[in-house]
Design a protein around this motif. Sequence first.
Motif, mmCIF file in Angstrom:
data_model
loop_
_atom_site.group_PDB
_atom_site.id
_atom_site.type_symbol
_atom_site.label_atom_id
_atom_site.label_comp_id
_atom_site.label_asym_id
_atom_site.label_seq_id
_atom_site.Cartn_x
_atom_site.Cartn_y
_atom_site.Cartn_z
ATOM 1 N N VAL A 518 0.836 -1.183 -0.099
ATOM 2 C CA VAL A 518 0.060 0.039 -0.128
ATOM 3 C C VAL A 518 0.783 1.242 -0.006
ATOM 4 O O VAL A 518 0.632 2.221 -0.572
ATOM 5 C CB VAL A 518 -0.992 0.046 1.370
ATOM 6 N N GLU A 519 1.827 1.239 0.800
ATOM 7 C CA GLU A 519 2.834 2.263 1.028
ATOM 8 C C GLU A 519 3.490 2.651 -0.584
ATOM 9 O O GLU A 519 3.626 3.766 -1.010
ATOM 10 C CB GLU A 519 3.916 2.076 1.735
ATOM 11 N N PHE A 520 3.914 1.634 -1.302
ATOM 12 C CA PHE A 520 4.670 1.514 -2.619
ATOM 13 C C PHE A 520 3.470 2.066 -3.553
ATOM 14 O O PHE A 520 3.915 3.055 -4.296
ATOM 15 C CB PHE A 520 4.893 0.357 -2.877
ATOM 16 N N ALA A 521 2.467 1.677 -3.479
ATOM 17 C CA ALA A 521 1.391 2.065 -4.383
ATOM 18 C C ALA A 521 0.924 3.614 -4.276
ATOM 19 O O ALA A 521 0.770 4.373 -5.270
ATOM 20 C CB ALA A 521 0.123 1.389 -4.240
ATOM 21 N N LEU A 522 0.722 3.958 -3.138
ATOM 22 C CA LEU A 522 0.427 5.473 -2.642
ATOM 23 C C LEU A 522 1.632 6.462 -2.821
ATOM 24 O O LEU A 522 1.426 7.443 -3.535
ATOM 25 C CB LEU A 522 -0.022 5.519 -1.356
ATOM 26 N N GLY A 523 2.723 5.808 -2.939
ATOM 27 C CA GLY A 523 3.911 6.597 -3.279
ATOM 28 C C GLY A 523 4.218 6.813 -4.775
ATOM 29 O O GLY A 523 4.242 7.903 -5.113
ATOM 30 N N SER A 524 3.902 5.605 -5.510
ATOM 31 C CA SER A 524 3.826 6.010 -6.947
ATOM 32 C C SER A 524 2.693 6.749 -7.300
ATOM 33 O O SER A 524 2.997 7.939 -8.258
ATOM 34 C CB SER A 524 3.580 4.512 -7.623
ATOM 35 N N PHE A 561 -0.896 7.833 7.546
ATOM 36 C CA PHE A 561 -1.412 6.754 8.210
ATOM 37 C C PHE A 561 -0.384 5.636 8.115
ATOM 38 O O PHE A 561 -0.147 4.770 9.011
ATOM 39 C CB PHE A 561 -2.820 6.402 7.715
ATOM 40 N N VAL A 562 -0.158 5.172 6.701
ATOM 41 C CA VAL A 562 0.644 4.018 6.413
ATOM 42 C C VAL A 562 2.132 4.070 7.186
ATOM 43 O O VAL A 562 2.443 3.203 7.782
ATOM 44 C CB VAL A 562 0.667 3.869 5.238
ATOM 45 N N ASN A 563 2.670 5.321 7.122
ATOM 46 C CA ASN A 563 3.920 5.610 7.750
ATOM 47 C C ASN A 563 3.702 5.297 9.074
ATOM 48 O O ASN A 563 4.851 4.978 9.947
ATOM 49 C CB ASN A 563 4.345 7.029 7.219
ATOM 50 N N GLN A 564 2.750 5.984 10.032
ATOM 51 C CA GLN A 564 2.751 5.641 11.265
ATOM 52 C C GLN A 564 2.367 4.337 11.461
ATOM 53 O O GLN A 564 2.937 3.622 12.697
ATOM 54 C CB GLN A 564 1.484 6.765 11.606
ATOM 55 N N LEU A 565 1.765 3.600 10.788
ATOM 56 C CA LEU A 565 1.460 2.208 11.351
ATOM 57 C C LEU A 565 2.691 1.325 11.068
ATOM 58 O O LEU A 565 2.882 0.485 11.758
ATOM 59 C CB LEU A 565 0.307 1.668 10.202
ATOM 60 N N GLN A 566 3.513 1.609 9.954
ATOM 61 C CA GLN A 566 4.710 1.006 9.864
ATOM 62 C C GLN A 566 5.701 1.448 10.974
ATOM 63 O O GLN A 566 6.298 0.424 11.505
ATOM 64 C CB GLN A 566 5.316 1.448 8.393
ATOM 65 N N TYR A 567 5.909 2.545 11.322
ATOM 66 C CA TYR A 567 6.581 3.157 12.490
ATOM 67 C C TYR A 567 6.235 2.471 13.724
ATOM 68 O O TYR A 567 7.103 1.776 14.325
ATOM 69 C CB TYR A 567 6.743 4.521 12.639
ATOM 70 N N TYR A 568 4.944 2.177 13.878
ATOM 71 C CA TYR A 568 4.482 1.526 15.093
ATOM 72 C C TYR A 568 4.980 0.043 15.173
ATOM 73 O O TYR A 568 5.368 -0.682 16.237
ATOM 74 C CB TYR A 568 2.993 1.795 15.315
ATOM 75 N N ILE A 569 4.637 -0.791 14.097
ATOM 76 C CA ILE A 569 4.822 -2.148 14.023
ATOM 77 C C ILE A 569 6.419 -2.292 14.065
ATOM 78 O O ILE A 569 7.262 -3.242 14.753
ATOM 79 C CB ILE A 569 4.270 -2.723 12.741
ATOM 80 N N LEU A 570 7.129 -1.600 13.166
ATOM 81 C CA LEU A 570 8.575 -1.965 13.069
ATOM 82 C C LEU A 570 9.703 -1.518 14.146
ATOM 83 O O LEU A 570 10.403 -2.203 14.509
ATOM 84 C CB LEU A 570 9.123 -1.122 11.650
#
Length: 749
Positions: A518-524, A561-570
């Motif tokens: 999702v992050e890759f698609a939204l970034g593109s 939202f995706v960046n915050q979710l990734q930050y939380y998990i990673l």
Amino acid sequence: MDVGSLHRNSAGVSDTSLQGSDGPHAFGDAFSATTFPQLPTRAARPAQLSTPVANSEQRDLSRNRRMNASETHQYDDSTATNTAKPTETSLLHDLPFTLQGLSSTHLPFSSPSTLDLPPSLPLPLISLLYTLAEPSLLYRVLSGFVESRDEGLVGQSLRSAIGMELRSYLGLIATLEGEIRRAIATVNPNEPRGGIGKAGVTLKRCVVWTREATMGLRLMSLMAGEAKSRKGGQLITMIHSFSSSHGDPFVAAFAERMLVHVTRPFYDMLRQWIYNGELSDPYHEFFVYKESSQPDGAGLVDPRRAPATSVWEDKYKLETTMIPSIITAEFARKVFLIGKSLNFIRYGCGDSAWVEAYCKDASRELHYGDTATLEKSIDEAYKTTMARLIGLMDNKFQLFEHLKALKKYLLLGQGDFIVLLMESLASSLDRPAGSQYRHTLTAQLEYAIRGSNAQYDSAEVLRRLDARLLNEESHGKIGWDVFTLEYKVDAPVDVVITPWASKQYLAVFSYLWRIKRVEFALGSTWRRCKTGARGVLATIDDNQGKDWKNARCCIAEMIHFVNQLQYYILFEVIEAGWNQLQAAITKPGATLDDLIGAHTAYLKAITHKALLGSPRLSITGSRDDSLIIQLTHILETMLAYKDVVDGLYSFSVAEFSRRQEQNARHETGTAKGSGGHTYEDTFRSPSPNVAATKSHLKPAGNNNVNRPESPFPISTGVLAVTSSADSNDSILPALRQRLGGLSMDFRER
């Protein structure tokens, strides 16, 4: 409390019944608590001393002892017949035989558990004979117990120890017999009672001399009775209870002396276990037992177990009920870990040479009573064995390197590798799942490894990394849904990274891969929008400017939202759990069980905190998966929004091209002198020519706009837009409606 009164009935000496001619209660009345109201008559039939003890074979006297007995019987004419009143001298003469459980002239055994007393004796002598009859009956019981067989080394050791005590008891009887012979030799028939009192040996003194021996026989009889239902550590615990919990010093000392002999088989098994890693327990008496290699009763195998896991966790078990009270539970746990670790080093790690050398250097004799030496030996063996096992897992089998590799590749810790892999696979994974080929995925994986810092990892780690497709129903799915990375481990590393752990890693990777997609698609899409805003989109700002402003704002929210979710998990979940795992596995004195427990807790924390492992409901017992379902819907909504934005971009590009074409026509007509209409003139004041133009400008066939299998009305990149003014009336409102609905759905969730 008197020990005799405490153990009399348990040791096998029951109440005596002496019956005379005056009735069955004559002797009982004579021994009433208040007085001696009645005496048995001379004409009474012989009384019997009986006890409910088990039948046992009588111990045979030696030939010389029998010859001496017959000579002595002939010497005393007063005991020639059973009808004559026996004297104390004749009773003393028969006493050594009675104490050995053998019949004599005046004190015969009518049955293995019954001793006949002379009927014409005064009550004081009968009372003394009653006391002296107890050790004789106990000796007969214990002799039978010693000669019996037992299926157990500790039980056989108990019989050997009781046999040694019985031999000591016979030594006491031999000494007593010598004293009696010397006393009888000095008897003077002219004196009262034959002068036996002056000789220094009487029945009363024999009672005193055999008192401690009788107490020992009582205690051994009690042990023999309890030994029938116990074995191994339970039997040692029973004997040790007399030593640690009894208030009589004689009982405690006697039990300690018994334990020295009884515990020898136990300490032999203990020595074999802690120095050689082998279980030498043919009768299942040790507190460690070997689990059967067969599956459970239902024939099921736990999927969380691997072959090596069975060697470590399932091969040997700790039986807490067999732990003797001479050691503590913590001590037993250390012993269990030492032996299990040595066995695992020998068979799981293939390092039997070290085990043999360790056994030869460190092995020593263990015995009861030397507690300080035993504890020192166990502590040294524990430290040495644990250090060797952890060293093998770290250096030889690279366990910690495998854990780091799992974090880097399956938990997306190697960022440059994941980004390059996703870029190289994007075009391939957009196709249906049925058109994916493993060799293509493997080639792209090799490309991502060579193009990132992953190339500097060891060949052993990279050899285990592989790409594959999930074995799931692929109908209606694309490559993104079935792609996964796999990290292969083998024995003995799979003791820690079990098949259950591998499945957990796979689940977390699939979850993170979806978020990364999702992050890759939204970034593109975001990069395309920002690039187009400086070119194509700037020319149509009057018609679609507001739409693009709303779209860019919503995409920015989704990316945040995706960046915050990734930050939380990673970072908050995986990195924090990894630090705890590192602290647990590097802790001094850590065992393999500690490593397994820390790794299991690490995975459970990740799956739980990352919303993958929802807790079970207390009422229904089912899992509450509402959070993961809601997050999945959010990710799908973001992908759908990205598809619609791509459709809007395609529409804008088509609109830009149509405007450019219309303006080119205007310029061409002006140059020829026939005039022309610009884009603004066309839609400001329509003319018959324009109406005629509209009649043949209509949207081209778009079969992919509403695909039945697609969850979205607008498909990705396949929006066919013609140069028709009807586009503003049909496609653009649909796009606006879809964008507004998805944006609202995203914000609500």
